[in-house]
Design a protein around this motif. Structure first.
Motif, PDB file in Angstrom:
ATOM      1  N   CYS A 192      95.535  87.699  53.944  1.00  0.00           N
ATOM      2  CA  CYS A 192      96.577  87.375  52.964  1.00  0.00           C
ATOM      3  C   CYS A 192      97.750  88.210  53.224  1.00  0.00           C
ATOM      4  O   CYS A 192      98.839  87.683  53.030  1.00  0.00           O
ATOM      5  CB  CYS A 192      96.012  87.904  51.686  1.00  0.00           C
ATOM      6  N   TRP A 193      97.584  89.593  53.679  1.00  0.00           N
ATOM      7  CA  TRP A 193      98.792  90.071  54.068  1.00  0.00           C
ATOM      8  C   TRP A 193      99.567  89.593  55.278  1.00  0.00           C
ATOM      9  O   TRP A 193     100.917  89.348  55.070  1.00  0.00           O
ATOM     10  CB  TRP A 193      98.370  91.681  54.368  1.00  0.00           C
ATOM     11  N   TYR A 194      98.924  89.044  56.212  1.00  0.00           N
ATOM     12  CA  TYR A 194      99.605  87.955  57.332  1.00  0.00           C
ATOM     13  C   TYR A 194     100.370  87.140  56.774  1.00  0.00           C
ATOM     14  O   TYR A 194     101.384  86.834  56.979  1.00  0.00           O
ATOM     15  CB  TYR A 194      98.523  87.790  58.119  1.00  0.00           C
ATOM     16  N   GLY A 195      99.723  86.230  55.855  1.00  0.00           N
ATOM     17  CA  GLY A 195     100.381  85.036  55.245  1.00  0.00           C
ATOM     18  C   GLY A 195     101.607  85.378  54.621  1.00  0.00           C
ATOM     19  O   GLY A 195     102.771  84.395  54.606  1.00  0.00           O
ATOM     20  N   ALA A 196     101.665  86.396  54.046  1.00  0.00           N
ATOM     21  CA  ALA A 196     102.808  86.726  52.986  1.00  0.00           C
ATOM     22  C   ALA A 196     103.778  87.211  54.029  1.00  0.00           C
ATOM     23  O   ALA A 196     105.011  86.921  54.083  1.00  0.00           O
ATOM     24  CB  ALA A 196     102.630  87.861  52.220  1.00  0.00           C
ATOM     25  N   ALA A 197     103.650  87.994  55.420  1.00  0.00           N
ATOM     26  CA  ALA A 197     104.670  88.449  56.307  1.00  0.00           C
ATOM     27  C   ALA A 197     105.052  87.058  56.996  1.00  0.00           C
ATOM     28  O   ALA A 197     106.022  87.280  57.409  1.00  0.00           O
ATOM     29  CB  ALA A 197     103.810  89.341  57.165  1.00  0.00           C
ATOM     30  N   GLN A 198     104.115  86.306  57.165  1.00  0.00           N
ATOM     31  CA  GLN A 198     104.587  84.946  57.909  1.00  0.00           C
ATOM     32  C   GLN A 198     105.786  84.274  56.974  1.00  0.00           C
ATOM     33  O   GLN A 198     106.555  83.893  57.531  1.00  0.00           O
ATOM     34  CB  GLN A 198     103.306  84.203  58.285  1.00  0.00           C
ATOM     35  N   ALA A 199     105.738  84.564  55.652  1.00  0.00           N
ATOM     36  CA  ALA A 199     106.453  83.568  54.967  1.00  0.00           C
ATOM     37  C   ALA A 199     107.843  84.507  54.874  1.00  0.00           C
ATOM     38  O   ALA A 199     108.865  83.796  55.086  1.00  0.00           O
ATOM     39  CB  ALA A 199     105.999  83.940  53.381  1.00  0.00           C
ATOM     40  N   LEU A 200     107.905  85.780  54.880  1.00  0.00           N
ATOM     41  CA  LEU A 200     109.273  86.469  55.183  1.00  0.00           C
ATOM     42  C   LEU A 200     109.723  86.147  56.670  1.00  0.00           C
ATOM     43  O   LEU A 200     110.847  86.133  56.627  1.00  0.00           O
ATOM     44  CB  LEU A 200     108.854  88.161  55.235  1.00  0.00           C
ATOM     45  N   GLY A 201     108.813  86.285  57.698  1.00  0.00           N
ATOM     46  CA  GLY A 201     109.425  85.731  58.893  1.00  0.00           C
ATOM     47  C   GLY A 201     109.731  84.224  59.041  1.00  0.00           C
ATOM     48  O   GLY A 201     111.119  84.154  59.663  1.00  0.00           O
ATOM     49  N   ASP A 202     109.192  83.315  58.392  1.00  0.00           N
ATOM     50  CA  ASP A 202     110.046  82.181  58.155  1.00  0.00           C
ATOM     51  C   ASP A 202     111.340  82.212  57.591  1.00  0.00           C
ATOM     52  O   ASP A 202     112.271  81.195  58.006  1.00  0.00           O
ATOM     53  CB  ASP A 202     109.020  81.118  57.262  1.00  0.00           C
ATOM     54  N   TYR A 203     111.618  83.066  56.738  1.00  0.00           N
ATOM     55  CA  TYR A 203     113.017  83.053  56.131  1.00  0.00           C
ATOM     56  C   TYR A 203     114.019  83.645  56.931  1.00  0.00           C
ATOM     57  O   TYR A 203     114.939  83.076  57.333  1.00  0.00           O
ATOM     58  CB  TYR A 203     112.849  84.131  54.796  1.00  0.00           C
ATOM     59  N   LEU A 204     113.631  84.641  57.889  1.00  0.00           N
ATOM     60  CA  LEU A 204     114.266  85.139  58.925  1.00  0.00           C
ATOM     61  C   LEU A 204     114.587  84.048  59.963  1.00  0.00           C
ATOM     62  O   LEU A 204     115.955  84.006  60.594  1.00  0.00           O
ATOM     63  CB  LEU A 204     113.840  86.510  59.317  1.00  0.00           C
ATOM     64  N   HIS A 205     113.766  83.310  60.273  1.00  0.00           N
ATOM     65  CA  HIS A 205     113.704  82.331  61.454  1.00  0.00           C
ATOM     66  C   HIS A 205     114.596  81.248  60.962  1.00  0.00           C
ATOM     67  O   HIS A 205     115.532  80.857  61.694  1.00  0.00           O
ATOM     68  CB  HIS A 205     112.230  81.613  61.773  1.00  0.00           C
ATOM     69  N   GLU A 206     114.520  80.780  59.645  1.00  0.00           N
ATOM     70  CA  GLU A 206     115.443  79.777  59.152  1.00  0.00           C
ATOM     71  C   GLU A 206     116.595  80.014  59.065  1.00  0.00           C
ATOM     72  O   GLU A 206     117.608  79.343  59.469  1.00  0.00           O
ATOM     73  CB  GLU A 206     114.940  79.232  58.011  1.00  0.00           C
ATOM     74  N   ALA A 207     117.195  81.415  58.558  1.00  0.00           N
ATOM     75  CA  ALA A 207     118.313  81.883  58.703  1.00  0.00           C
ATOM     76  C   ALA A 207     119.102  82.114  59.964  1.00  0.00           C
ATOM     77  O   ALA A 207     120.166  81.770  60.031  1.00  0.00           O
ATOM     78  CB  ALA A 207     118.253  83.343  57.939  1.00  0.00           C
ATOM     79  N   ALA A 208     118.421  82.309  60.973  1.00  0.00           N
ATOM     80  CA  ALA A 208     118.718  82.712  62.304  1.00  0.00           C
ATOM     81  C   ALA A 208     119.335  81.211  62.844  1.00  0.00           C
ATOM     82  O   ALA A 208     119.987  81.004  63.490  1.00  0.00           O
ATOM     83  CB  ALA A 208     117.878  83.356  63.248  1.00  0.00           C
ATOM     84  N   ARG A 209     118.477  80.186  62.626  1.00  0.00           N
ATOM     85  CA  ARG A 209     118.522  78.972  63.095  1.00  0.00           C
ATOM     86  C   ARG A 209     119.798  77.930  62.537  1.00  0.00           C
ATOM     87  O   ARG A 209     120.455  77.454  63.472  1.00  0.00           O
ATOM     88  CB  ARG A 209     117.372  77.976  63.076  1.00  0.00           C
ATOM     89  N   VAL A 210     120.116  78.329  61.448  1.00  0.00           N
ATOM     90  CA  VAL A 210     121.141  77.442  60.681  1.00  0.00           C
ATOM     91  C   VAL A 210     122.437  78.248  60.781  1.00  0.00           C
ATOM     92  O   VAL A 210     123.526  77.661  60.515  1.00  0.00           O
ATOM     93  CB  VAL A 210     120.860  77.290  59.243  1.00  0.00           C
ATOM     94  N   GLN A 211     122.555  79.600  61.272  1.00  0.00           N
ATOM     95  CA  GLN A 211     123.714  80.298  61.424  1.00  0.00           C
ATOM     96  C   GLN A 211     124.408  79.540  62.568  1.00  0.00           C
ATOM     97  O   GLN A 211     124.117  79.513  63.794  1.00  0.00           O
ATOM     98  CB  GLN A 211     123.332  81.892  61.740  1.00  0.00           C
ATOM     99  N   PRO A 212     125.795  79.156  62.332  1.00  0.00           N
ATOM    100  CA  PRO A 212     126.552  78.272  63.344  1.00  0.00           C
ATOM    101  C   PRO A 212     126.801  79.275  64.715  1.00  0.00           C
ATOM    102  O   PRO A 212     126.464  78.698  65.846  1.00  0.00           O
ATOM    103  CB  PRO A 212     127.903  78.274  62.572  1.00  0.00           C
ATOM    104  N   LYS A 213     126.797  80.797  64.479  1.00  0.00           N
ATOM    105  CA  LYS A 213     127.176  81.400  65.585  1.00  0.00           C
ATOM    106  C   LYS A 213     126.115  82.452  65.530  1.00  0.00           C
ATOM    107  O   LYS A 213     126.119  83.419  64.724  1.00  0.00           O
ATOM    108  CB  LYS A 213     128.536  82.135  65.904  1.00  0.00           C
ATOM    109  N   PRO A 214     125.153  82.451  66.363  1.00  0.00           N
ATOM    110  CA  PRO A 214     123.940  83.520  66.442  1.00  0.00           C
ATOM    111  C   PRO A 214     124.505  84.881  66.252  1.00  0.00           C
ATOM    112  O   PRO A 214     125.281  85.263  67.193  1.00  0.00           O
ATOM    113  CB  PRO A 214     123.130  83.127  67.467  1.00  0.00           C
ATOM    114  N   GLU A 215     123.881  85.627  65.341  1.00  0.00           N
ATOM    115  CA  GLU A 215     124.111  87.292  65.379  1.00  0.00           C
ATOM    116  C   GLU A 215     123.324  87.892  66.038  1.00  0.00           C
ATOM    117  O   GLU A 215     122.186  87.952  65.536  1.00  0.00           O
ATOM    118  CB  GLU A 215     124.573  87.429  63.739  1.00  0.00           C
ATOM    119  N   PRO A 216     123.808  88.712  67.122  1.00  0.00           N
ATOM    120  CA  PRO A 216     122.729  89.212  67.875  1.00  0.00           C
ATOM    121  C   PRO A 216     122.058  90.380  67.081  1.00  0.00           C
ATOM    122  O   PRO A 216     120.784  90.413  67.575  1.00  0.00           O
ATOM    123  CB  PRO A 216     123.824  90.334  68.978  1.00  0.00           C
ATOM    124  N   HIS A 217     122.381  91.107  66.015  1.00  0.00           N
ATOM    125  CA  HIS A 217     121.216  92.136  65.368  1.00  0.00           C
ATOM    126  C   HIS A 217     120.292  91.081  64.528  1.00  0.00           C
ATOM    127  O   HIS A 217     119.082  91.364  64.616  1.00  0.00           O
ATOM    128  CB  HIS A 217     122.235  92.793  64.547  1.00  0.00           C
TER     129      HIS A 217
END
Length: 325
Positions: A192-217
């Motif tokens: 269960c802890w893993y599933g929640a952490a995966q959901a947070l990781g998905d948010y970060l992954h999606e935010a990075a993908r849709v960013q027009p110019k990838p931000e290095p940090h």
């Protein structure tokens, strides 16, 4: 997983899953332990409050099967086994020989929405015992005391009072803790802890993908998240396979290692996701904000350094370390 109505409460969603038979997971050590954990992780990815209720209910079904407890079709179960020194539940027998329990039980997640619970108690000899009880009978008082949490608020893990409530002993004294499945269930919580952490990781992954110019940090935070989640997933898969290879064997060391590793990974993912994404989703995205508040509370089912010391002690009893590649 069944499509759930987001407007429904977690208790109503749990009832919907039970009615659809989606609580009938493979039992731990049955050869499909990973599939069981994947289901738990998927529910946690959806909502942590629901996952708390669902994990407890499915754990109860596994316990009842392992210890030959009562089968009650359609029941929704909690597992309430916290035993702080200031809240004790005792078991005795009335004049007709019926087992009854009395006392205060703390940390009763889902008390207001569940139909039954497995409750730990003490008999007259001080032995720890597990009993099955109905929560809609005379002798049960569900209080509004003992739960002030902001994270996981909807689990309403309040205190419950028992007054000569009829109970069915499940297993023999001490068997709940000594049975092999005790550690299987403990490792399942980590899914269960893993599933929640995966959901947070998905948010970060999606935010990075849709960013027009990838931000290095942000990309660096995503890289750290990938490392944490990939390592935790690999260990959960290995732990599930180890449990399935030796059903009934002592699994305390591997279960504790998996729990602590997933706890560390989830803590890191939460840190990286919030640092990378900033205040925006914490303040403007209801699901992200709730997840970020819920996860730290749920992770405290781990006993932190106390569990680390226990794991170290178990390793200290071995001549050889288990780290060979």
């Amino acid at each position: 997983m069944l499509r759930l109505d987001p407007q429904q409460s977690p208790g109503a969603q749990l009832a919907q899953l039970i009615a659809a038979g989606q609580d009938q997971l493979p039992f731990p050590a049955s050869g499909l332990t990973l599939q069981r954990w994947q289901c738990l992780a998927k529910v946690a990815h959806h909502d942590l409050t629901l996952a708390k209720l669902y994990e407890s209910h499915t754990d109860a079904l596994a316990i009842l099967a392992e210890l030959s407890g009562p089968s009650i079709p359609g029941a929704s179960w909690g597992v309430w086994c916290a035993e702080p020194p200031d809240a004790v539940v005792t078991l005795s027998y009335d004049g007709a020989g019926q087992a009854v329990i009395s006392g205060r039980k703390q940390w009763c997640s889902g008390a207001a929405v569940l139909s039954h619970a497995l409750v730990s108690c003490q008999d007259v000899d001080g032995e720890r015992l597990l009993v099955a009880v109905g929560l809609r009978e005379r002798g049960v008082t569900i209080t509004n005391e003992g739960w002030q949490a902001v994270g996981m608020a909807a689990t309403a893990s309040v205190d419950v009072l028992f007054d000569s409530l009829p109970a069915i002993p499940v297993g023999t004294p001490g068997e709940y803790l000594s049975r092999p499945g005790f550690w299987y269930g403990g490792a399942g919580v980590a899914a269960c802890w893993y599933g929640a952490a995966q959901a947070l990781g998905d948010y970060l992954h999606e935010a990075a993908r849709v960013q027009p110019k990838p931000e290095p940090h942000r990309l660096a935070h995503l890289g750290e998240t990938d490392i944490s989640l990939s390592a935790a997933a690999a260990l959960l898969r290995a732990t599930a396979a180890s449990i399935d290879r030796a059903p009934g064997a002592y699994a305390g060391r591997i279960a504790m290692r998996a729990r602590l590793a997933v706890e560390a990974a989830a803590t890191e993912v939460l840190r990286h996701a919030t640092r990378a994404l900033g205040a925006g989703p914490l303040c403007r995205d209801a699901r992200f904000a709730r997840l970020a508040a819920d996860l730290p509370v749920f992770l405290r089912q781990s006993h932190a350094e106390r569990d680390l010391a226990t794991l170290g002690s178990l390793l200290n009893q071995q001549e050889d370390t288990p780290w060979a590649l």
